[in-house]
Design a protein around this motif. Structure first.
Motif, PDB file in Angstrom:
ATOM      1  N   GLY A 148       4.006   1.600   7.545  1.00  0.00           N
ATOM      2  CA  GLY A 148       2.749   1.121   6.980  1.00  0.00           C
ATOM      3  C   GLY A 148       2.876   0.572   5.577  1.00  0.00           C
ATOM      4  O   GLY A 148       1.922  -0.004   5.045  1.00  0.00           O
TER       5      GLY A 148
ATOM      6  N   LYS B 236       3.602  -1.511  -1.770  1.00  0.00           N
ATOM      7  CA  LYS B 236       2.218  -1.044  -1.635  1.00  0.00           C
ATOM      8  C   LYS B 236       2.099  -0.090  -0.462  1.00  0.00           C
ATOM      9  O   LYS B 236       2.623  -0.338   0.621  1.00  0.00           O
ATOM     10  N   ASN B 237       1.389   1.010  -0.687  1.00  0.00           N
ATOM     11  CA  ASN B 237       1.124   1.998   0.350  1.00  0.00           C
ATOM     12  C   ASN B 237      -0.347   2.377   0.247  1.00  0.00           C
ATOM     13  O   ASN B 237      -0.755   3.070  -0.678  1.00  0.00           O
ATOM     14  N   GLY B 238      -1.155   1.893   1.198  1.00  0.00           N
ATOM     15  CA  GLY B 238      -2.593   2.103   1.078  1.00  0.00           C
ATOM     16  C   GLY B 238      -3.133   1.334  -0.120  1.00  0.00           C
ATOM     17  O   GLY B 238      -2.829   0.156  -0.310  1.00  0.00           O
ATOM     18  N   ALA B 239      -3.904   2.024  -0.954  1.00  0.00           N
ATOM     19  CA  ALA B 239      -4.458   1.377  -2.145  1.00  0.00           C
ATOM     20  C   ALA B 239      -3.498   1.431  -3.332  1.00  0.00           C
ATOM     21  O   ALA B 239      -3.683   0.737  -4.320  1.00  0.00           O
ATOM     22  N   LYS B 240      -2.475   2.245  -3.224  1.00  0.00           N
ATOM     23  CA  LYS B 240      -1.550   2.438  -4.343  1.00  0.00           C
ATOM     24  C   LYS B 240      -0.394   1.454  -4.267  1.00  0.00           C
ATOM     25  O   LYS B 240       0.170   1.226  -3.201  1.00  0.00           O
ATOM     26  N   TYR B 241      -0.066   0.874  -5.418  1.00  0.00           N
ATOM     27  CA  TYR B 241       1.076  -0.024  -5.444  1.00  0.00           C
ATOM     28  C   TYR B 241       1.884   0.183  -6.714  1.00  0.00           C
ATOM     29  O   TYR B 241       1.386   0.704  -7.720  1.00  0.00           O
TER      30      TYR B 241
ATOM     31  N   GLU C 211      -3.598   1.132  -8.687  1.00  0.00           N
ATOM     32  CA  GLU C 211      -4.292   1.091  -7.398  1.00  0.00           C
ATOM     33  C   GLU C 211      -5.033  -0.227  -7.256  1.00  0.00           C
ATOM     34  O   GLU C 211      -5.572  -0.756  -8.219  1.00  0.00           O
TER      35      GLU C 211
ATOM     36  N   PRO D  25      -7.618  -1.307  -4.277  1.00  0.00           N
ATOM     37  CA  PRO D  25      -8.251  -1.034  -2.986  1.00  0.00           C
ATOM     38  C   PRO D  25      -8.538  -2.288  -2.174  1.00  0.00           C
ATOM     39  O   PRO D  25      -8.650  -2.232  -0.952  1.00  0.00           O
TER      40      PRO D  25
ATOM     41  N   LYS E 245     -12.498  -2.680   1.029  1.00  0.00           N
ATOM     42  CA  LYS E 245     -12.832  -1.260   0.902  1.00  0.00           C
ATOM     43  C   LYS E 245     -14.345  -1.050   0.857  1.00  0.00           C
ATOM     44  O   LYS E 245     -15.044  -1.630   0.028  1.00  0.00           O
TER      45      LYS E 245
ATOM     46  N   GLU F 106     -13.671  -5.472   8.065  1.00  0.00           N
ATOM     47  CA  GLU F 106     -12.567  -4.847   8.786  1.00  0.00           C
ATOM     48  C   GLU F 106     -12.583  -5.188  10.271  1.00  0.00           C
ATOM     49  O   GLU F 106     -11.805  -4.644  11.052  1.00  0.00           O
TER      50      GLU F 106
ATOM     51  N   ARG G 238      -7.627  -9.911   3.949  1.00  0.00           N
ATOM     52  CA  ARG G 238      -6.340  -9.325   3.586  1.00  0.00           C
ATOM     53  C   ARG G 238      -5.426 -10.394   2.973  1.00  0.00           C
ATOM     54  O   ARG G 238      -4.645 -10.101   2.070  1.00  0.00           O
TER      55      ARG G 238
END
Length: 323
Positions: free
Chosen positions: A5, A18-23, A40, A42, A46, A52, A61
């Motif tokens: 992911g 980047k992993n989820g909202a954190k980069y 972060e 989002p 979000k 979505e 995206r």
């Protein structure tokens, strides 16, 4: 292979992961130290469920990736810009009336809009104009649409190949390879070390290169069935349909990243071939930068323990040593 992911992007002398909202952005500075920025982002989707929706979410995206990409490139470039001392009297009108944060956001918006407009102009509108010149030799809408697609593909591949000749871009492609190798190393259940990353593949099915190529291929199929005689309206149709084509391409890339289906693998192959141009074998110090970025946002040991049943003896010893 099991999808982690996580995703990333090569920047100037560095990597964003980047992993989820954190980069995190890791950059090899001129003094050879590694600078690390963890934040972060989002994104615009979000909290907005309608953004979505499948085949629609890809549009947003893509915009998010451009915005974050520009932000990370600006951070990495800051270490290589010549320092300029600007007196108050020499500041521009915008610098005098906007805060640094407001100015950054404005410049970021302008850069993203300009990048989108230029890309649409070169890769979508220009091929229509060039293909239209061939109407003096054929009146077949099918052949003209097919020729338009071939021209679009040729422009895209030529652009990718030509910028690879630039020294800075060549090094960026090497960092791009390091990014892919790190993700492949993790997703194939190997400990994230320089040695393991070095022997991992530099191609990955979730790559942005594959996404862009897929946009080109889908556009050829779609535009062959949309027959509009007026060249102005034909150009407009290309521009208006780009977001929906990008949305469809995103859904396939999303599926491909977590599927080993033979048909999906076959359809992913052209994108992997093109990555031969946009990814190069990295040097060990580039791999170190990529690992730094990964470890800042992703617990790969926990992931590999959960997905592959691996254990890491040093962690067990450390846990036993605790009182």
């Amino acid at each position: 292979m099991k999808s982690s992911g996580i995703g990333g992007q090569a920047v100037l002398e560095g990597i964003m992961m980047k992993n989820g909202a954190k980069y995190a952005v890791a950059v090899r500075k001129p003094d050879q130290e590694i600078a690390l920025d963890i934040q972060e982002y989002p994104g615009m989707t979000k909290g907005r469920r309608w953004m979505e929706v499948p085949f629609l979410r890809g549009i947003f995206r893509f915009v998010d990736s451009l915005v974050l990409g520009m932000k990370c490139l600006t951070f990495s470039a800051s270490f290589y810009e010549e320092e300029e001392e600007t007196s108050e009297g020499k500041k521009s009108f915008l610098e005098r009336h906007l805060s640094a944060e407001q100015l950054d956001k404005l410049m970021m918006t302008i850069a993203v809009v300009a990048a989108i407009a230029l890309s649409i102009g070169i890769f979508m509108v220009l091929p229509v104009a060039v293909a239209n010149l061939f109407r003096r030799w054929t009146a077949s809408p099918f052949l003209i649409a097919l020729l338009e697609g071939v021209i679009r593909m040729a422009i895209f591949i030529a652009y990718v190949a030509l910028i690879a000749l630039m020294k800075d871009i060549k090094r960026t492609y090497m960092y791009h390879g390091a990014e892919h190798k790190c993700i492949n190393c993790i997703e194939h259940g190997l400990p994230l070390t320089v040695e393991n990353v070095r022997k991992s593949s530099k191609e990955h099915k979730r790559c942005g290169t594959s996404f862009l190529l897929l946009v080109m291929l889908i556009s050829i199929l779609v535009f062959m069935f949309i027959r509009i005689d007026h060249i102005g309206l034909r150009m407009l149709s290309r521009v208006l349909l780009v977001p929906f084509i990008a949305g469809a391409a995103y859904e396939f890339i999303r599926l491909a990243g977590s599927s080993e289906n033979c048909i999906v693998n076959i359809l992913s192959r052209p994108g992997l071939w093109l990555q031969g141009l946009t990814t190069k074998e990295p040097e060990d110090d580039m791999i170190e930068v990529a690992i730094k970025a990964v470890e800042a946002v992703f617990d790969w040991k926990e992931y590999e323990e959960r997905e592959f049943g691996l254990t890491f003896p040093e962690d067990s010893l450390a846990a036993e040593a605790k009182p």
